[in-house]
Design a protein around this motif. Structure first.
Motif, PDB file in Angstrom:
ATOM      1  N   LEU A 106     -28.131  34.563  53.710  1.00 26.62           N
ATOM      2  CA  LEU A 106     -28.936  33.608  54.771  1.00 26.62           C
ATOM      3  C   LEU A 106     -29.661  32.608  54.004  1.00 26.62           C
ATOM      4  O   LEU A 106     -30.129  31.441  54.351  1.00 26.62           O
ATOM      5  CB  LEU A 106     -29.242  34.243  55.862  1.00 26.62           C
ATOM      6  N   GLU A 107     -29.869  32.762  52.587  1.00 30.51           N
ATOM      7  CA  GLU A 107     -30.548  31.987  51.740  1.00 30.51           C
ATOM      8  C   GLU A 107     -29.727  30.930  51.104  1.00 30.51           C
ATOM      9  O   GLU A 107     -30.315  29.885  50.518  1.00 30.51           O
ATOM     10  CB  GLU A 107     -31.200  32.760  50.418  1.00 30.51           C
ATOM     11  N   LEU A 108     -28.611  30.771  51.386  1.00 31.81           N
ATOM     12  CA  LEU A 108     -27.475  29.471  51.210  1.00 31.81           C
ATOM     13  C   LEU A 108     -28.154  28.290  52.093  1.00 31.81           C
ATOM     14  O   LEU A 108     -28.032  28.418  53.179  1.00 31.81           O
ATOM     15  CB  LEU A 108     -26.100  29.915  51.593  1.00 31.81           C
ATOM     16  N   GLU A 109     -28.721  27.429  51.424  1.00 25.36           N
ATOM     17  CA  GLU A 109     -29.321  26.213  52.003  1.00 25.36           C
ATOM     18  C   GLU A 109     -28.561  25.342  52.993  1.00 25.36           C
ATOM     19  O   GLU A 109     -28.898  24.933  54.197  1.00 25.36           O
ATOM     20  CB  GLU A 109     -29.709  25.329  50.894  1.00 25.36           C
ATOM     21  N   PHE A 110     -27.176  25.298  52.520  1.00 22.24           N
ATOM     22  CA  PHE A 110     -26.292  24.492  53.687  1.00 22.24           C
ATOM     23  C   PHE A 110     -25.299  25.481  54.576  1.00 22.24           C
ATOM     24  O   PHE A 110     -24.499  24.941  55.094  1.00 22.24           O
ATOM     25  CB  PHE A 110     -25.496  23.724  53.086  1.00 22.24           C
ATOM     26  N   LEU A 111     -25.820  26.740  54.381  1.00 21.23           N
ATOM     27  CA  LEU A 111     -24.724  27.516  55.277  1.00 21.23           C
ATOM     28  C   LEU A 111     -24.998  27.346  56.836  1.00 21.23           C
ATOM     29  O   LEU A 111     -26.005  27.296  57.561  1.00 21.23           O
ATOM     30  CB  LEU A 111     -25.210  28.897  55.180  1.00 21.23           C
ATOM     31  N   SER A 112     -23.753  27.050  57.310  1.00 16.25           N
ATOM     32  CA  SER A 112     -23.860  26.746  58.874  1.00 16.25           C
ATOM     33  C   SER A 112     -23.047  27.819  59.723  1.00 16.25           C
ATOM     34  O   SER A 112     -23.069  28.066  60.908  1.00 16.25           O
ATOM     35  CB  SER A 112     -22.956  25.307  59.124  1.00 16.25           C
ATOM     36  N   TYR A 113     -22.328  28.594  58.913  1.00 16.68           N
ATOM     37  CA  TYR A 113     -21.354  29.407  59.795  1.00 16.68           C
ATOM     38  C   TYR A 113     -21.241  30.784  58.983  1.00 16.68           C
ATOM     39  O   TYR A 113     -20.752  30.933  57.781  1.00 16.68           O
ATOM     40  CB  TYR A 113     -19.944  28.904  59.933  1.00 16.68           C
ATOM     41  N   LEU A 114     -21.647  31.927  59.715  1.00 20.11           N
ATOM     42  CA  LEU A 114     -21.587  33.301  59.062  1.00 20.11           C
ATOM     43  C   LEU A 114     -20.793  34.393  59.766  1.00 20.11           C
ATOM     44  O   LEU A 114     -21.327  34.526  60.968  1.00 20.11           O
ATOM     45  CB  LEU A 114     -22.909  33.677  58.246  1.00 20.11           C
ATOM     46  N   ASP A 115     -19.686  34.879  59.311  1.00 20.30           N
ATOM     47  CA  ASP A 115     -19.226  35.737  60.176  1.00 20.30           C
ATOM     48  C   ASP A 115     -18.977  37.195  59.449  1.00 20.30           C
ATOM     49  O   ASP A 115     -17.740  37.106  58.427  1.00 20.30           O
ATOM     50  CB  ASP A 115     -17.747  35.251  61.114  1.00 20.30           C
ATOM     51  N   LEU A 116     -19.523  38.175  59.445  1.00 17.86           N
ATOM     52  CA  LEU A 116     -19.220  39.495  58.677  1.00 17.86           C
ATOM     53  C   LEU A 116     -18.749  40.572  59.724  1.00 17.86           C
ATOM     54  O   LEU A 116     -18.973  41.957  59.467  1.00 17.86           O
ATOM     55  CB  LEU A 116     -20.854  39.925  58.215  1.00 17.86           C
ATOM     56  N   SER A 117     -18.491  40.209  60.934  1.00 17.11           N
ATOM     57  CA  SER A 117     -18.039  41.084  62.023  1.00 17.11           C
ATOM     58  C   SER A 117     -16.740  42.014  61.750  1.00 17.11           C
ATOM     59  O   SER A 117     -15.818  41.813  60.846  1.00 17.11           O
ATOM     60  CB  SER A 117     -17.751  40.274  63.354  1.00 17.11           C
ATOM     61  N   MET A 118     -16.700  43.250  62.359  1.00 16.23           N
ATOM     62  CA  MET A 118     -15.609  43.989  62.370  1.00 16.23           C
ATOM     63  C   MET A 118     -15.116  44.600  61.180  1.00 16.23           C
ATOM     64  O   MET A 118     -14.093  44.564  60.505  1.00 16.23           O
ATOM     65  CB  MET A 118     -14.134  43.152  62.902  1.00 16.23           C
ATOM     66  N   ASN A 119     -16.279  45.008  60.386  1.00 17.67           N
ATOM     67  CA  ASN A 119     -16.049  45.857  59.108  1.00 17.67           C
ATOM     68  C   ASN A 119     -16.610  47.115  59.337  1.00 17.67           C
ATOM     69  O   ASN A 119     -16.855  47.550  60.330  1.00 17.67           O
ATOM     70  CB  ASN A 119     -17.007  44.932  57.995  1.00 17.67           C
ATOM     71  N   HIS A 120     -17.155  47.663  58.053  1.00 17.18           N
ATOM     72  CA  HIS A 120     -17.680  48.994  58.078  1.00 17.18           C
ATOM     73  C   HIS A 120     -18.922  49.202  57.325  1.00 17.18           C
ATOM     74  O   HIS A 120     -19.285  50.086  56.820  1.00 17.18           O
ATOM     75  CB  HIS A 120     -16.665  50.158  57.705  1.00 17.18           C
ATOM     76  N   PHE A 121     -19.908  48.218  57.480  1.00 16.24           N
ATOM     77  CA  PHE A 121     -21.017  48.265  56.959  1.00 16.24           C
ATOM     78  C   PHE A 121     -21.795  49.151  57.463  1.00 16.24           C
ATOM     79  O   PHE A 121     -21.743  49.447  58.877  1.00 16.24           O
ATOM     80  CB  PHE A 121     -21.751  46.848  57.175  1.00 16.24           C
ATOM     81  N   ASP A 122     -22.599  50.070  56.574  1.00 18.56           N
ATOM     82  CA  ASP A 122     -23.381  51.178  57.235  1.00 18.56           C
ATOM     83  C   ASP A 122     -25.149  51.018  57.184  1.00 18.56           C
ATOM     84  O   ASP A 122     -25.717  51.825  57.603  1.00 18.56           O
ATOM     85  CB  ASP A 122     -22.876  52.468  56.490  1.00 18.56           C
ATOM     86  N   VAL A 123     -25.364  49.737  56.366  1.00 19.60           N
ATOM     87  CA  VAL A 123     -26.766  49.495  56.454  1.00 19.60           C
ATOM     88  C   VAL A 123     -26.986  48.162  56.534  1.00 19.60           C
ATOM     89  O   VAL A 123     -26.294  47.225  55.805  1.00 19.60           O
ATOM     90  CB  VAL A 123     -27.456  50.206  55.356  1.00 19.60           C
ATOM     91  N   ILE A 124     -28.144  47.506  56.909  1.00 19.00           N
ATOM     92  CA  ILE A 124     -28.249  45.980  56.800  1.00 19.00           C
ATOM     93  C   ILE A 124     -29.650  45.962  56.061  1.00 19.00           C
ATOM     94  O   ILE A 124     -30.681  46.792  56.546  1.00 19.00           O
ATOM     95  CB  ILE A 124     -28.377  45.395  58.226  1.00 19.00           C
ATOM     96  N   SER A 125     -29.661  45.170  55.218  1.00 16.02           N
ATOM     97  CA  SER A 125     -30.917  45.093  54.451  1.00 16.02           C
ATOM     98  C   SER A 125     -31.788  43.760  54.696  1.00 16.02           C
ATOM     99  O   SER A 125     -30.513  42.643  54.557  1.00 16.02           O
ATOM    100  CB  SER A 125     -30.774  44.871  52.797  1.00 16.02           C
ATOM    101  N   ILE A 126     -32.737  43.275  54.951  1.00 16.40           N
ATOM    102  CA  ILE A 126     -33.442  42.221  55.283  1.00 16.40           C
ATOM    103  C   ILE A 126     -34.385  41.794  54.033  1.00 16.40           C
ATOM    104  O   ILE A 126     -35.431  42.381  54.024  1.00 16.40           O
ATOM    105  CB  ILE A 126     -33.958  41.924  56.642  1.00 16.40           C
ATOM    106  N   PRO A 127     -34.078  41.034  53.169  1.00 19.24           N
ATOM    107  CA  PRO A 127     -35.077  40.697  51.949  1.00 19.24           C
ATOM    108  C   PRO A 127     -36.385  40.055  52.623  1.00 19.24           C
ATOM    109  O   PRO A 127     -36.251  39.466  53.536  1.00 19.24           O
ATOM    110  CB  PRO A 127     -34.355  39.625  51.148  1.00 19.24           C
ATOM    111  N   VAL A 128     -37.411  40.184  51.949  1.00 20.23           N
ATOM    112  CA  VAL A 128     -38.516  39.951  52.345  1.00 20.23           C
ATOM    113  C   VAL A 128     -38.529  38.232  52.460  1.00 20.23           C
ATOM    114  O   VAL A 128     -39.310  37.491  53.374  1.00 20.23           O
ATOM    115  CB  VAL A 128     -39.966  40.020  51.432  1.00 20.23           C
ATOM    116  N   THR A 129     -37.848  37.638  51.389  1.00 17.48           N
ATOM    117  CA  THR A 129     -37.765  36.259  51.305  1.00 17.48           C
ATOM    118  C   THR A 129     -37.245  35.582  52.611  1.00 17.48           C
ATOM    119  O   THR A 129     -37.244  34.177  52.904  1.00 17.48           O
ATOM    120  CB  THR A 129     -37.011  35.802  50.141  1.00 17.48           C
ATOM    121  N   GLN A 130     -36.294  36.406  53.425  1.00 16.81           N
ATOM    122  CA  GLN A 130     -35.821  35.866  54.476  1.00 16.81           C
ATOM    123  C   GLN A 130     -36.757  35.492  55.556  1.00 16.81           C
ATOM    124  O   GLN A 130     -36.406  34.707  56.520  1.00 16.81           O
ATOM    125  CB  GLN A 130     -34.642  37.135  55.160  1.00 16.81           C
ATOM    126  N   HIS A 131     -37.723  36.119  55.600  1.00 18.33           N
ATOM    127  CA  HIS A 131     -38.605  35.609  56.536  1.00 18.33           C
ATOM    128  C   HIS A 131     -39.707  34.606  56.237  1.00 18.33           C
ATOM    129  O   HIS A 131     -40.217  33.846  56.985  1.00 18.33           O
ATOM    130  CB  HIS A 131     -39.697  36.989  56.820  1.00 18.33           C
TER     131      HIS A 131
END
Length: 791
Positions: A98-123
């Motif tokens: 989400l640090e991509l400055e011009f990102l407008s669309y993100l779809d990571l659905s319907m996979n098998h991810f088992d953990v989500i990490s939220i960097p401090v910089t994201q806040h």
């Protein structure tokens, strides 16, 4: 001067044309290359991902705009879209993306991810976020959770937020966070383990007016819907709250949503009645209040909802009547579900509805004894469920025409319809005619049919030849009819078959060596099948229920029985339960076949020889019946490891030997029958085996001990059998003692012999000692021998 000016103008025009043409040609051949900072963020995101099929493993070339799922703006050359849904990705989902400055669309659905990490910089994102679409839903990892949603606050441009399937049970302020997204149109938080609608003291200042689609289904709110909540959502058009453990009455504020089109409150614990004001929702198209505890009358104002396309109000506690007047304005109605209701249907016999339904469910309602005539007018039906509706009589011609044109589901279970439908061709994919009185031969069915249940009828004759072409068939249930013929010849080629219920007919023939490798249930009981049981049947690794009882099978049991791995593992399939009659614990039960209950029943055949030891190593088996055969051999002590056993019947065979003490370890055993064999010795002591009465052991004249006649003292002492675990311990001690004695002898022998061989002084002393002993024996014995000879 004029000529010069004209020439200059022409020159400038040509120059401009050449320049424009050059730019055009260059633009046609220019390859967009992404920003280096964007490339670095993408590579950081990739680091924690396990890519099963290599879809993003090729993210290595210089131009990241050409990478799988990455889209860049042709002008700015910055990443604007990342779509990696359904790519079978595993591992870490890092929101550093989400640090991509011009990102407008993100779809990571319907996979098998088992953990989500939220960097401090994201806040602490400093740039203005362009993100308007975010979908992280329906990943399958067990640890996929978020403690809070505070990281969303910088993304005020979000319009679509889909986090379904992520564990948010620790987030108590989810509603407040969502209200900080002023542009939000769609919020999907299905199955997020949300457990509250908690508001702070100033909840009325929350802004949810932009939301059009709200899906909070499959959560666990354990509360009523706050009445003030729907005053905050004036633009709500789609509301889904099914199966969320909601209590209380339908709040009055919900009926203020004038533009509401979809309302789903099904599978909750709502009480009270349907408010009369529900007729004031002029735009409602889909209304589902089914599977609650609503009661009272169904309001007549329901008939004012002229825009209704789908209506489902079944499985409640209504006490009311419904007439054709209720539906007089419902010309758009396509789906109607009023199943499991005590509602009295008062329809005129000549009523022709203003609608044409594609789906109709009136199961467990009182429609009979005549088939409802208005249903014959429905020419577009794709699904029809009239199970348990008290129907006995049909209009033969109209009924035939109706059931032949239904393409999806036809369910007429548990009525009393007595028709000959052998000349019909049924085109539905899912067919259930069980528990009726149908007669004649079986109908022809579509080659695309996947499920057939015609059990508990009076069908007769052989399987139609056309059934050989049912390549998609997975479930076939023909139990309790009068069917005959070599049915297995027809079914042997059905490679996708899972369930095969053929019991209690007049089928004959042998079991083919080649059957579907996906078979999970095989029930052939009470027919005329014969021949040997092929070893291939015991190679079906998914089989968990095998019932061949009451046939004419002969020969010995194959040694490959241990290949029934589903009988020996804890793995359980997810499947649709099937209800049928099971013979277990000495009597017949009606129960659902489920994979967690493993069964082997080979009783009442002519099987002979010893039972393979491997059969008693199928530790997950709960019902084992080998009774009424000619089997021989002893019960192995391994039977004590079948700790899930609930019913064991070895009666009326030729088993012999002692009953192993290990059987007392079968603590779940509720039925035991060892009668009419040749067992001897004393029945092992223990509360389990003594809990059965004498009939479990009768017919074994050499068997004694409680609960049969007690053994004498002389018989008890020498034959006292020790517990299974104690026998194993003593065997182990005895083996250790013999091994120790052998090692001690070897060490002593080679210790002395080795010393004599290696040490010269010891060796000389040893030989002098032997010579001395020889001389003494000679001096002592020779004179005595001489005197003995003279005498």
């Amino acid at each position: 001067m004029t000529i010069l000016t004209s020439q200059m103008t022409l020159f400038l025009f040509m120059l401009l044309s050449i320049t424009t043409f050059h730019k055009t040609m260059c633009s046609n051949h220019t390859v967009v290359q992404c920003n280096e900072k964007d490339r670095e963020i993408l590579l950081n995101f990739k680091q924690g991902i396990h890519d099963t099929f290599g879809r993003i493993s090729i993210w290595s070339e210089k131009d990241c705009c050409a990478w799988e799922g990455v889209h860049c703006d042709n002008t700015t050359e910055r990443v604007t879209k990342l779509d990696l849904h359904l790519k079978d990705l595993k591992g870490e989902m890092s929101l550093c993306i989400l640090e991509l400055e011009f990102l407008s669309y993100l779809d990571l659905s319907m996979n098998h991810f088992d953990v989500i990490s939220i960097p401090v910089t994201q806040h602490n994102i400093t740039h203005s976020s362009s993100l308007f679409y975010l979908d992280l839903s329906f990943n399958e990892g067990p640890n996929l959770h978020m403690d809070n949603l505070d990281w969303l606050s910088p993304h005020s441009s979000l319009k679509y937020l889909i986090l379904s399937g992520i564990d948010l049970h620790k987030e108590s302020n989810w509603l407040q966070v969502v209200s900080t997204l002023p542009s939000l149109l769609e919020l999907q938080l299905t199955d997020c383990k949300l457990n509250n609608f908690m508001f702070n003291s100033s909840f009325e200042y929350l802004n949810l007016s932009s939301i059009v689609i709200l899906n909070l289904s499959l959560n666990n709110f354990t509360s009523h819907l706050p009445n003030g909540f729907f005053n905050l959502t004036k633009n709500l058009t789609y509301l889904y709250l099914h199966e969320s453990n909601i209590h209380g009455e339908i709040p009055s504020s919900l009926l203020n949503l004038q533009i509401l089109r979809h309302l789903d409150l099904s599978k909750n614990n709502l009480q009270g009645s349907i408010p009369d004001r529900i007729g004031q929702l002029p735009n409602i198209q889909h209304l589902d209040l089914s599977m609650n505890m609503l009661s009272g009358f169904i309001p007549s104002t329901l008939g004012n909802l002229s825009s209704l396309i789908s209506l489902s109000i079944g499985s409640n506690n209504f006490s009311a009547e419904i007439s054709n007047l209720t539906f007089s304005k419902h010309s758009s109605l396509v789906s109607l579900d009023m199943s499991n209701s005590n509602v009295a249907f008062q329809f005129d016999l000549d009523w022709v509805p203003p609608f044409q339904l594609s789906h109709l469910s009136l199961s467990n309602t009182n429609q009979g004894p005549n088939f409802p005539s208005w249903i014959y007018t429905q020419k577009s039906l794709q699904d029809l469920d009239l199970s348990s509706s008290g129907i006995s009589f049909v209009d033969r011609n109209k009924f035939s025409s109706l059931v032949e044109r239904i393409p999806n589901e036809l369910i007429l279970t548990n009525n009393s319809i007595a028709e000959d439908i052998s000349n019909l061709t049924l085109n539905c994919l899912f067919l259930r005619l069980d528990h009726n009185n149908f007669t004649g031969g079986l109908p022809n069915i579509s080659p695309m049919t996947t499920h057939v249940d015609v059990s508990f009828n009076s069908f007769s004759g052989e399987i139609p030849h056309s059934w050989k072409n049912l390549t998609d068939l997975q479930y076939i249930i023909l139990c309790r009819n009068r069917l005959s013929g070599e049915v297995l010849v027809h079914l042997a080629n059905l490679k996708d078959l899972r369930y095969m219920f053929l019991g209690e007919n007049e089928f004959y023939g042998t079991i083919p060596t080649m059957m579907s490798q996906y078979l999970q249930v095989v029930i052939l009981r009470s027919n005329q099948f014969e021949g040997n049981i092929p070893p291939q049947l015991f190679n079906l690794t998914s089989l968990f229920h095998l019932d061949l009882a009451h046939n004419k099978f002969s020969g010995s049991l194959p040694n490959s029985v241990y290949n029934l791995t589903q009988m020996n593992t804890n793995h359980v399939y997810v499947w649709r339960p099937v209800t049928f009659n099971l013979f277990t614990k000495g009597q017949e039960y009606v129960y659902q076949v489920r994979p967690e209950r493993r069964t082997i029943d080979l009783s009442a055949n002519s099987l002979s020889g010893e039972v393979p030891l491997e059969l008693f190593r199928l530790v997950q088996v709960q019902t084992l019946n080998l009774s009424h055969n000619n089997l021989i051999g002893t019960i192995p002590k391994d039977i004590g490891r079948m700790k899930n056993m609930e019913s064991l019947d070895l009666s009326s065979n030729k088993f012999y030997g002692e009953i192993p003490q290990s059987m007392s370890l079968l603590t779940f055993l509720g039925y035991l029958n060892l009668s009419y064999n040749n067992f001897d010795g004393k029945i092992p002591t223990g509360t389990q085996l003594q809990s059965f009465n004498e009939s479990s052991y009768i017919g074994n004249p050499k068997l004694c001990g409680a609960p049969v006649t007690n053994c004498t003292t002389e018989e008890e002492n020498p034959n006292t059998e020790k517990p299974f675990t104690q026998i194993e311990d003593e065997d182990s001690i005895r083996e250790s003692m013999y091994l120790g004695m052998g090692i001690g002898f070897a060490v002593g022998f080679w210790g002395i012999s080795g010393s004599l061989f290696l040490i010269r002084k010891w060796r000389h002393a040893y030989f002098r000692f032997i010579d001395g002993v020889g001389d003494k024996l000679y001096v002592t014995l020779i004179p005595k021998l001489n005197n003995f000879g003279k005498n």
